[in-house]
Each structure stands twice: as C-alpha cells, then as structure tokens.
Write a protein that holds these residues in place. Sequence first.
Motif, short mmCIF file in Angstrom:
data_model
loop_
_atom_site.label_atom_id
_atom_site.label_comp_id
_atom_site.label_asym_id
_atom_site.label_seq_id
_atom_site.Cartn_x
_atom_site.Cartn_y
_atom_site.Cartn_z
N ASN A 136 -45.29 28.74 4.23
CA ASN A 136 -46.00 29.66 4.69
C ASN A 136 -46.01 30.29 6.01
O ASN A 136 -47.00 30.05 6.88
N PRO A 137 -44.68 30.43 6.46
CA PRO A 137 -44.59 30.79 7.87
C PRO A 137 -45.32 31.90 8.38
O PRO A 137 -45.51 32.93 7.59
N THR A 138 -46.02 31.87 9.56
CA THR A 138 -46.63 32.84 10.20
C THR A 138 -45.92 33.13 11.61
O THR A 138 -45.53 32.68 12.06
N ILE A 139 -46.43 34.37 11.81
CA ILE A 139 -45.92 35.00 13.20
C ILE A 139 -47.28 35.59 13.87
O ILE A 139 -48.21 35.86 13.35
N THR A 140 -47.03 35.95 15.25
CA THR A 140 -48.19 36.37 15.93
C THR A 140 -47.82 37.95 16.41
O THR A 140 -46.88 37.95 17.21
N ILE A 141 -48.77 38.83 15.98
CA ILE A 141 -48.53 40.14 16.35
C ILE A 141 -49.79 40.43 17.21
O ILE A 141 -50.76 40.47 16.70
N GLU A 185 -60.49 40.19 7.26
CA GLU A 185 -59.36 39.73 7.90
C GLU A 185 -58.32 40.54 7.65
O GLU A 185 -57.14 40.75 8.52
N GLY A 186 -57.99 41.20 6.36
CA GLY A 186 -57.01 42.33 6.25
C GLY A 186 -56.90 43.35 7.06
O GLY A 186 -55.72 43.65 7.42
N GLU A 187 -58.16 44.08 7.31
CA GLU A 187 -58.00 45.18 8.28
C GLU A 187 -57.64 44.42 9.49
O GLU A 187 -56.98 45.47 10.50
N THR A 188 -58.06 43.42 10.04
CA THR A 188 -57.50 42.92 11.47
C THR A 188 -55.92 42.70 11.51
O THR A 188 -55.48 43.32 12.72
N VAL A 189 -55.36 42.12 10.43
CA VAL A 189 -54.01 42.23 10.36
C VAL A 189 -53.38 43.62 10.40
O VAL A 189 -52.20 43.88 10.99
N ARG A 190 -54.01 44.41 9.42
CA ARG A 190 -53.46 45.81 9.44
C ARG A 190 -53.44 46.58 10.71
O ARG A 190 -52.37 47.16 11.08
N LYS A 204 -55.83 39.35 3.68
CA LYS A 204 -55.06 38.97 4.81
C LYS A 204 -53.77 39.20 4.76
O LYS A 204 -53.25 39.41 5.60
N TRP A 205 -53.51 38.77 3.49
CA TRP A 205 -51.82 38.90 3.22
C TRP A 205 -51.39 40.06 2.53
O TRP A 205 -50.33 40.13 2.24
N VAL A 257 -52.74 38.27 16.75
CA VAL A 257 -53.18 38.00 15.47
C VAL A 257 -52.08 37.34 14.72
O VAL A 257 -50.85 37.47 14.75
N GLN A 258 -52.53 36.04 14.19
CA GLN A 258 -51.84 35.36 13.13
C GLN A 258 -51.52 36.32 12.03
O GLN A 258 -52.37 36.12 11.21
#
Length: 426
Positions: free
Chosen positions: A284-289, A411-416, A308-309, A292-293
């Motif tokens: 489950n690798p994550t990146i920072t943009i 959480e999904g809106e934050t990532v988007r 979120k995903w 935001v994780q």
Amino acid sequence: MGRLEPRCFSDALDRQVRDAGGGSGKEAAPERAALPAAVSIRGRPGPPPRPTCCTPAAGGQEQRLAYLANVPEPRRWWVKHQAARRNWLCRRRCWLLGRGAFRAGVQDAQADAAALADALRPHLRAQDTTMRRAITVEERVPSGLVALQPAPLPEVARRFQIGLSTASVICIEVAQAIEKVLLRRTVRLGDHRQIMDGFEKLGFPNCVGAVHGIHIPVRAPKVGGEDYYNKKHGYSIVLQGATDHNGRFINIEAGFPGRNHESFIFQHSFLCQAMDAGAFVPGNPTITINGVQVPPLIIADGEYPMRKWLMKPYGGTVRCQQLKFNTALRSAHSVVERAFGRLKSRWGCLGAKLSVGEQHFATVVSACVVLHNICETSGAVLHTADESVEELRLPAMQGDFQNDINGCKKEGETVRAAIARMLDHQ
C-alpha cells in the motif's frame, strides 16, 4: 391370397437371367445363367460374387431364396462419420484466438490454442466407450469458443458435426473450466509499479486502476425475473471491472442483477473491501502531494461514491483548476471504457442476450473476461508459469471495512483537491 414376392429383386434377377439365356428365368439354360460379378440392389453396389453353388442357375423360387440368403447386407452406420470435423478444425484452429488478438502470426495463434487446451485438459477430458469415440479436448475448446463469439448453437453443432444438446453442454463446461483454472491466473493486479508508471504517462498520478460497469443483456429468468429488470427497461446483469493502463482486467464483479445501482455494487464488491483494508496493492505505497498523503488510487466516473482512494470528476459548475483535473481523469479513465468495448466486440455473446441458465450467467461472463486478458497479453499468461499468483491473491472478505460515509467523502475531497492543485501547476 398368397404372400406377394418382392418385385424389385425378382424383376432385376429375371432380366439378368433373360439377358444371359435369351428367355424367361424358367427357360434359361443352366450353364448360361451366371449372374454378373456384382448385383446392384436399390442403387448400391452389391457384394463380390459368391461360389457358384449359391448362385441361381436357371431361376426358380428355391434358387432365388438361396441366393438371397447368402447376400450380406451392406454395413449401416448408426454414428455419422466425422472426418470432416477434424479437417475443419485444422483450418480454423489458428483463427479462434487470433481473431480477437489481432495477431498476424499463425504459429503463435496455434500455440495459444494448444496451450489453452492443455491448461483445460484435466477438467474437459472425456473417456472413450465401446459405443463411440469421445469428443477430444482439442475439439471441445474450439466449439466452446465459437459459441461465445457468438454463433447460434445450431450453427456450432453443424460446424463441429455434434448434437445440439452436446454443443450446449460443451459450451457451459468450457466456460466453467476457464473460470476455475484461469480466472485467478489472468484477472489479477500484476506489477503495480508498472501500472502506476503507465497511468502517470496518461496524466494521472499514483493510480493502479480504472473502474467501470456495464449491463449484460440476459433472458428473463422464470423465477425472480423482476430483480434483473433495469432502468433501461430490459433484463440484464451488471459486470463491474477494473483495468490497468493497457486495458487488462485486474478485478471483476459479475452476476449482480441489473436493478442494482453501480454504487451499491461497488460498495459490496471485493475491490472496495480490499482497498479499504489497504490489502489490494502489496505494501500500500503512498506519496505526498501538496502535504497530503495519497494512497494508491482507483479512478471512476461520477456514479461512484467518493473515498480517499477513489477519485471521480468534479460535478456541477467547475473552475479552471477543477476542469484540468476532470480532463486528466477522464483521459485516464477512457482505458477501461475502451477495454469494455473490445471485450464485447471479441465475445459477441455479451452484446446479445445470454441464452444460458441463470446459474451460469456469471460463469460465462467471467470466461469471456479471462479470454479477453489472454488476447490483450498475446497469450503470455498461458506460456508463463507465474509462481507469485498465490501471493497476490486478494484476501478473504472478513470484517466490515465500511467507514463513516461522510468521513470517507471528506478524505476523498482532500486528496482530490491536492491532485487538482498539482495538475494545475504542470
């Protein structure tokens, strides 16, 4: 009234005796009454001549009966000779997989057909009996594939010189064998790093798949048919599939009745359960943009719920930044739409109404998806013994991974929003 004597044989015999002796059968001389080498009965060539003691010399009832008793009946076949079927298979074998794979190499297509038959052989092999020869695996697999393309069962039975009921049974058996043997080998994630790099080139970061759903028309079941009645006023089942950047399916959900909404099917799917648990992608690798994780992402259209995903496009009136995000997402999401188009064009039974029973709907659809992946990879999965299949197998559906809906949406809106800002600065 006495019993009538068959005239077809008696008349022919009298004529031959008259031709040999110049008169009726009773008046002919014994030494000139020999019959020709072979007597034709009802248009069929007769047997070779018998000894002269069994041949009527001068006609007469006793001589005729004695000769008739010694004439063997022509052999009658109760099973049709099937040599033509083998010749037809030799001409068509290379076409079966090559048609869908758009491949020019005849030898490669023949190798794919042979490898597919070898993989399914333990589940399709039949035993010869004293009554007839069993239909071989090399004949069963092509007949099942032709039925999925589709060809009407009467046409399949005619091409392969088999019974109509036999063609129907073989089609189901081939689909069941494909689902049992090849589903986990072909429909799986694969190398997630390569998939992420592929979607990165398409313009969307840290993405491992694109999800979409289509309706497969079916015949209305006799019991519970209202569950399959969809919003387009037809009967169908839903096929939900996720693909990689090349259009190869990495996960499918088949068999949900057509009345169910796509979001409902997704929330109860295996993919959603595994992604919520963080177990679909190894590690489950994550990146920072933009601080935001961002976990591994799945992209979808507007019908799916935000997580979120799980990324979906902005709705309503959008700003310039949101428009760029929607453009990049839809460009990357088009790979799954094109994959479904190729799937339905290769295996035409998915475009017509499935004529199988309700219990076989999901089996036939899954078999078509497996064959699609074989064509997309040019048969590589059939020739490569991958021992890592067990390690990449999805976990069992245990526990309840569905979190609070409002929390998942936030959480999904934050990532988007973070991804939209990144794309806006590119």
